[in-house]
Write a protein that holds these residues in place. Structure first.
Motif, PDB file in Angstrom:
ATOM      1  N   SER A  18       0.836  -1.203   0.000  1.00 29.34           N
ATOM      2  CA  SER A  18       0.000   0.000   0.000  1.00 29.34           C
ATOM      3  C   SER A  18       0.869   1.250   0.000  1.00 29.34           C
ATOM      4  N   ASN A  19       1.963   1.222   0.735  1.00 31.68           N
ATOM      5  CA  ASN A  19       2.897   2.351   0.782  1.00 31.68           C
ATOM      6  C   ASN A  19       3.523   2.553  -0.601  1.00 31.68           C
ATOM      7  N   MET A  20       3.957   1.457  -1.199  1.00 33.37           N
ATOM      8  CA  MET A  20       4.559   1.526  -2.534  1.00 33.37           C
ATOM      9  C   MET A  20       3.552   2.051  -3.557  1.00 33.37           C
ATOM     10  N   ALA A  21       2.305   1.635  -3.417  1.00 32.72           N
ATOM     11  CA  ALA A  21       1.270   2.071  -4.355  1.00 32.72           C
ATOM     12  C   ALA A  21       1.041   3.580  -4.246  1.00 32.72           C
ATOM     13  N   ILE A  22       0.977   4.109  -3.033  1.00 29.09           N
ATOM     14  CA  ILE A  22       0.798   5.553  -2.866  1.00 29.09           C
ATOM     15  C   ILE A  22       1.921   6.297  -3.589  1.00 29.09           C
ATOM     16  N   LYS A  23       3.140   5.875  -3.345  1.00 29.68           N
ATOM     17  CA  LYS A  23       4.290   6.548  -3.959  1.00 29.68           C
ATOM     18  C   LYS A  23       4.260   6.443  -5.479  1.00 29.68           C
ATOM     19  N   LYS A  24       3.925   5.258  -5.986  1.00 27.46           N
ATOM     20  CA  LYS A  24       3.924   5.057  -7.442  1.00 27.46           C
ATOM     21  C   LYS A  24       2.769   5.834  -8.084  1.00 27.46           C
ATOM     22  N   LEU A  25       1.609   5.866  -7.433  1.00 29.07           N
ATOM     23  CA  LEU A  25       0.491   6.667  -7.940  1.00 29.07           C
ATOM     24  C   LEU A  25       0.895   8.140  -8.042  1.00 29.07           C
ATOM     25  N   LEU A  26       1.520   8.637  -6.992  1.00 28.57           N
ATOM     26  CA  LEU A  26       1.976  10.035  -7.006  1.00 28.57           C
ATOM     27  C   LEU A  26       3.008  10.272  -8.107  1.00 28.57           C
ATOM     28  N   ASN A  27       3.933   9.335  -8.274  1.00 29.23           N
ATOM     29  CA  ASN A  27       4.956   9.463  -9.323  1.00 29.23           C
ATOM     30  C   ASN A  27       4.342   9.504 -10.712  1.00 29.23           C
ATOM     31  N   HIS A  28       3.181   8.842 -10.858  1.00 20.00           N
ATOM     32  CA  HIS A  28       2.477   8.837 -12.142  1.00 20.00           C
ATOM     33  C   HIS A  28       1.449   9.969 -12.221  1.00 20.00           C
ATOM     34  N   LYS A  29       1.529  10.900 -11.276  1.00 20.68           N
ATOM     35  CA  LYS A  29       0.691  12.111 -11.271  1.00 20.68           C
ATOM     36  C   LYS A  29      -0.786  11.865 -10.965  1.00 20.68           C
ATOM     37  N   LYS A  98     -21.680  -7.459  -4.458  1.00 25.96           N
ATOM     38  CA  LYS A  98     -22.306  -6.212  -4.010  1.00 25.96           C
ATOM     39  C   LYS A  98     -21.940  -5.056  -4.950  1.00 25.96           C
ATOM     40  N   LEU A  99     -20.685  -5.013  -5.369  1.00 24.01           N
ATOM     41  CA  LEU A  99     -20.252  -3.971  -6.303  1.00 24.01           C
ATOM     42  C   LEU A  99     -20.986  -4.090  -7.627  1.00 24.01           C
ATOM     43  N   THR A 100     -21.081  -5.309  -8.150  1.00 27.50           N
ATOM     44  CA  THR A 100     -21.782  -5.536  -9.410  1.00 27.50           C
ATOM     45  C   THR A 100     -23.230  -5.073  -9.295  1.00 27.50           C
ATOM     46  N   HIS A 101     -23.878  -5.452  -8.190  1.00 27.05           N
ATOM     47  CA  HIS A 101     -25.276  -5.059  -7.961  1.00 27.05           C
ATOM     48  C   HIS A 101     -25.427  -3.535  -7.923  1.00 27.05           C
ATOM     49  N   ALA A 102     -24.405  -2.840  -7.435  1.00 31.52           N
ATOM     50  CA  ALA A 102     -24.433  -1.373  -7.334  1.00 31.52           C
ATOM     51  C   ALA A 102     -23.953  -0.688  -8.617  1.00 31.52           C
ATOM     52  N   GLY A 103     -23.559  -1.485  -9.614  1.00 31.33           N
ATOM     53  CA  GLY A 103     -23.110  -0.901 -10.871  1.00 31.33           C
ATOM     54  C   GLY A 103     -21.694  -0.347 -10.830  1.00 31.33           C
ATOM     55  N   ILE A 104     -20.888  -0.869  -9.909  1.00 32.69           N
ATOM     56  CA  ILE A 104     -19.500  -0.430  -9.763  1.00 32.69           C
ATOM     57  C   ILE A 104     -18.586  -1.518 -10.329  1.00 32.69           C
ATOM     58  N   ALA A 105     -17.707  -1.129 -11.233  1.00 31.69           N
ATOM     59  CA  ALA A 105     -16.773  -2.073 -11.836  1.00 31.69           C
ATOM     60  C   ALA A 105     -15.711  -2.485 -10.823  1.00 31.69           C
ATOM     61  N   TYR A 106     -15.156  -3.666 -11.036  1.00 31.80           N
ATOM     62  CA  TYR A 106     -14.027  -4.097 -10.206  1.00 31.80           C
ATOM     63  C   TYR A 106     -13.047  -4.874 -11.057  1.00 31.80           C
ATOM     64  N   GLU A 107     -11.809  -4.912 -10.580  1.00 30.00           N
ATOM     65  CA  GLU A 107     -10.756  -5.661 -11.246  1.00 30.00           C
ATOM     66  C   GLU A 107      -9.965  -6.425 -10.205  1.00 30.00           C
ATOM     67  N   GLU A 108      -9.612  -7.659 -10.519  1.00 34.69           N
ATOM     68  CA  GLU A 108      -8.676  -8.422  -9.697  1.00 34.69           C
ATOM     69  C   GLU A 108      -7.324  -8.281 -10.380  1.00 34.69           C
ATOM     70  N   THR A 109      -6.529  -7.361  -9.886  1.00 36.60           N
ATOM     71  CA  THR A 109      -5.252  -7.053 -10.517  1.00 36.60           C
ATOM     72  C   THR A 109      -4.358  -6.375  -9.498  1.00 36.60           C
ATOM     73  N   CYS A 110      -3.199  -5.965  -9.928  1.00 34.39           N
ATOM     74  CA  CYS A 110      -2.237  -5.318  -9.043  1.00 34.39           C
ATOM     75  C   CYS A 110      -2.041  -3.874  -9.474  1.00 34.39           C
ATOM     76  N   THR A 111      -2.323  -2.963  -8.574  1.00 32.95           N
ATOM     77  CA  THR A 111      -2.151  -1.540  -8.863  1.00 32.95           C
ATOM     78  C   THR A 111      -0.728  -1.240  -9.320  1.00 32.95           C
ATOM     79  N   LEU A 112       0.249  -1.823  -8.650  1.00 37.64           N
ATOM     80  CA  LEU A 112       1.649  -1.557  -9.005  1.00 37.64           C
ATOM     81  C   LEU A 112       1.968  -2.021 -10.425  1.00 37.64           C
ATOM     82  N   VAL A 113       1.436  -3.170 -10.813  1.00 37.20           N
ATOM     83  CA  VAL A 113       1.666  -3.669 -12.167  1.00 37.20           C
ATOM     84  C   VAL A 113       0.966  -2.772 -13.182  1.00 37.20           C
TER      85      VAL A 113
END
Length: 120
Positions: A18-29, A98-113
């Motif tokens: 999660s820490n790495m993801a925050i930093k990488k998200l910020l690095n990608h603006k 629950k997400l599908t029922h609410a019309g919210i998309a989801y992905e099983e993936t890695c944010t860092l990747v």
């Protein structure tokens, strides 16, 4: 306009994904908000312990195991994000239904990747 990524399960521990993801998200603006079980800060992003009713969350990226997600189902649903990312180890069929029922998309993936291959 919804433009933030909310990192659920954020940590100041630099060894945590999660820490790495925050930093990488910020690095990608990308704009980032963070929730964790302890207050803190990562690269200027405050980690909040309280559930803030944001109205500008595009993506929720999960770093909480399925058991620890349960108390946050309604909170995340009420944010009305465009999508929820289930990082490895966070996959949760019950919440995904629950997400599908609410019309919210989801992905099983890695944010860092996704960030690494410019597919975020």
């Amino acid at each position: 306009m919804k433009e933030y990524t909310l990192v659920m399960g954020a940590s100041e521990n630099e060894q945590r994904y999660s820490n790495m993801a925050i930093k990488k998200l910020l690095n990608h603006k990308y704009k980032v908000k963070a929730f964790g079980n302890r207050t803190g800060e990562v690269n200027g992003v405050p980690i909040h312990k309280e559930l803030i009713p944001y109205d500008d969350i595009d993506t929720v990226t999960l770093y909480l195991n399925p058991t620890n997600q349960k108390p946050f189902y309604e909170y995340i649903l009420n944010l009305h994000p465009r999508r929820v990312i289930f990082n490895p180890g966070t996959e949760n069929k019950e919440f995904q239904e629950k997400l599908t029922h609410a019309g919210i998309a989801y992905e099983e993936t890695c944010t860092l990747v996704l960030l690494s291959i410019n597919k975020y």
